[in-house]
Design a protein around this motif. Structure first.
Motif, short mmCIF file in Angstrom:
data_model
loop_
_atom_site.label_atom_id
_atom_site.label_comp_id
_atom_site.label_asym_id
_atom_site.label_seq_id
_atom_site.Cartn_x
_atom_site.Cartn_y
_atom_site.Cartn_z
N GLY A 60 0.81 -1.21 0.00
CA GLY A 60 0.00 0.00 0.00
C GLY A 60 0.85 1.26 0.00
O GLY A 60 0.53 2.24 -0.71
N ILE A 61 1.91 1.27 0.79
CA ILE A 61 2.78 2.45 0.82
C ILE A 61 3.48 2.64 -0.51
O ILE A 61 3.64 3.78 -0.98
CB ILE A 61 3.80 2.30 1.97
CG1 ILE A 61 3.08 2.31 3.32
CG2 ILE A 61 4.83 3.42 1.93
CD1 ILE A 61 4.00 2.02 4.49
N LEU A 201 23.65 1.48 6.09
CA LEU A 201 23.14 2.51 5.18
C LEU A 201 21.83 3.10 5.68
O LEU A 201 21.52 4.27 5.41
CB LEU A 201 22.96 1.93 3.78
CG LEU A 201 24.25 1.74 2.97
CD1 LEU A 201 23.99 0.90 1.73
CD2 LEU A 201 24.83 3.09 2.57
N PHE A 202 21.03 2.30 6.40
CA PHE A 202 19.80 2.83 6.97
C PHE A 202 20.11 3.96 7.95
O PHE A 202 19.35 4.94 8.05
CB PHE A 202 19.01 1.73 7.68
CG PHE A 202 17.98 1.08 6.81
CD1 PHE A 202 16.80 1.73 6.49
CD2 PHE A 202 18.18 -0.19 6.32
CE1 PHE A 202 15.84 1.14 5.69
CE2 PHE A 202 17.23 -0.80 5.51
CZ PHE A 202 16.06 -0.14 5.19
N VAL A 203 21.19 3.84 8.71
CA VAL A 203 21.57 4.90 9.65
C VAL A 203 21.89 6.17 8.88
O VAL A 203 21.44 7.27 9.26
CB VAL A 203 22.78 4.45 10.49
CG1 VAL A 203 23.22 5.57 11.43
CG2 VAL A 203 22.44 3.19 11.29
N GLN A 204 22.65 6.06 7.79
CA GLN A 204 22.97 7.23 6.97
C GLN A 204 21.72 7.77 6.28
O GLN A 204 21.57 8.99 6.10
CB GLN A 204 24.04 6.87 5.94
CG GLN A 204 25.19 6.03 6.46
CD GLN A 204 25.83 6.57 7.72
OE1 GLN A 204 26.10 7.76 7.83
NE2 GLN A 204 26.08 5.69 8.69
N THR A 223 6.06 9.58 4.79
CA THR A 223 6.81 10.28 3.75
C THR A 223 7.24 9.26 2.71
O THR A 223 6.99 8.05 2.85
CB THR A 223 8.05 10.97 4.34
OG1 THR A 223 8.99 9.98 4.77
CG2 THR A 223 7.67 11.85 5.53
N GLU A 224 7.92 9.75 1.65
CA GLU A 224 8.40 8.83 0.63
C GLU A 224 9.51 7.92 1.16
O GLU A 224 9.83 6.90 0.56
CB GLU A 224 8.89 9.60 -0.60
CG GLU A 224 10.26 10.23 -0.48
CD GLU A 224 10.23 11.54 0.30
OE1 GLU A 224 11.29 12.17 0.43
OE2 GLU A 224 9.14 11.93 0.76
N TYR A 229 11.86 2.23 4.83
CA TYR A 229 11.90 1.75 6.22
C TYR A 229 11.08 0.47 6.39
O TYR A 229 11.52 -0.48 7.04
CB TYR A 229 11.36 2.83 7.16
CG TYR A 229 12.28 4.01 7.36
CD1 TYR A 229 13.62 3.83 7.68
CD2 TYR A 229 11.81 5.31 7.25
CE1 TYR A 229 14.45 4.91 7.89
CE2 TYR A 229 12.64 6.40 7.45
CZ TYR A 229 13.97 6.19 7.76
OH TYR A 229 14.81 7.25 7.95
N VAL A 230 9.89 0.43 5.81
CA VAL A 230 9.01 -0.75 5.97
C VAL A 230 9.61 -1.95 5.23
O VAL A 230 9.52 -3.08 5.70
CB VAL A 230 7.60 -0.43 5.49
CG1 VAL A 230 6.70 -1.67 5.58
CG2 VAL A 230 6.99 0.69 6.32
#
Length: 282
Positions: A60-61, A201-204, A223-224, A229-230
């Motif tokens: 959905g996102i 890379l998620f931290v950055q 947000t986009e 994240y999901v």
């Protein structure tokens, strides 16, 4: 005394003590046999929640964010490291998933067996971050690798390649330390796959990439960046608890990289290594 020749000799079978997530007998003559840890009820519940709730939420996102387009140009223009890393991960993961190449999660059993199987343990330690264990994990991981190519365009290929290599070593060391600390059965495995570089890379991504578009989905503000994240959460819960431990190692490695006093940001590949990587990726 009569010896039953049909039963295995004690010297041929090495039995590993049973823990919460592992009950396995390793044949000393076949050290690369497939490792299948036992999954607890909590792991099954996490997998159920992952596909029943998180995956539909992810779809959905995606339908909402795709209308905003990508802030980075499509394709692999000016991103040779991302292109080579994605292709290599997909190819190696396919070989492991089809049992054409040995692979599996990092487990401490290889180390505890003895010096005869130490080369196999070193092989597993140095390669377990290069492939995923299933095709669906490979698909999700490759989407994240593709999305994170924006960092290579911002930093340049040399800095981005150095980052991925540094996070490979740092997260690998953290994974081994996690297994040693949890060797009494608390932690029995760290899932295979490039969780270290990805979640570093998620931290950055959280620190350096601003949100450009805001919208509501199911009465939640998003947000986009929410799709990324999901998708990371979905990948993190595909093979618990080992994938959770691997992702945690990546997050810690990314946090260490962001600390200026540690000097990890100043590392760069030697010119010879950079030329070799450039030739391989291109």
């Amino acid at each position: 005394a009569i010896l039953n020749v049909s039963s295995p000799l004690p010297s041929q079978i090495v039995s590993i003590p049973q823990h919460h997530h592992a009950n396995v007998h390793l044949n000393a003559t076949d050290p690369f046999q497939h490792y299948e840890p036992e999954k607890s009820t909590s792991d099954a519940i996490l997998g159920f929640i992952n596909f029943l709730f998180i995956f539909p939420l992810l779809v959905g996102i995606y339908r909402r964010t795709v209308q905003y387009g990508s802030p980075s140009p499509h394709g692999f223009a000016n991103t040779p490291v991302s292109k080579g890393l994605l292709y290599f991960t997909a190819m190696f993961s396919f070989l492991v998933a089809s049992h054409a190449a040995p692979g599996g999660p990092l487990v401490l059993h290889w180390w505890r067996i003895g010096p005869k199987l130490m080369p196999q343990f070193i092989y597993r330690l140095t390669t377990y971050q290069l492939y995923f264990s299933s095709l669906w994990q490979t698909f999700c991981g490759c989407i994240l690798l593709y999305n994170f190519r924006l960092f290579e365009r911002q930093w340049g290929a040399k800095k981005y390649g150095t980052f991925c290599l540094t996070m490979y070593f740092v997260s690998g060391a953290l994974g081994l330390a996690l297994l040693v600390m949890g060797r009494d059965g608390i932690i029995s495995e760290v899932a295979c796959g490039p969780y270290g570089p990805l979640f570093a890379l998620f931290v950055q991504f959280h620190r350096d990439v601003p949100a450009l578009h805001h919208f509501q989905f199911l009465r939640m503000n998003m947000t986009e960046k929410t799709f990324t994240y999901v998708l990371g959460l979905h990948l993190l819960l595909l093979s618990p608890p080992g994938s959770v431990y691997a992702g945690l190692c990546g997050v810690v490695a990314g946090w260490l990289y962001s600390k200026d006093d540690l000097g990890l940001r100043l590392l760069r590949l030697p010119p010879l290594a950079a030329r070799v990587c450039r030739c391989v990726c291109l």
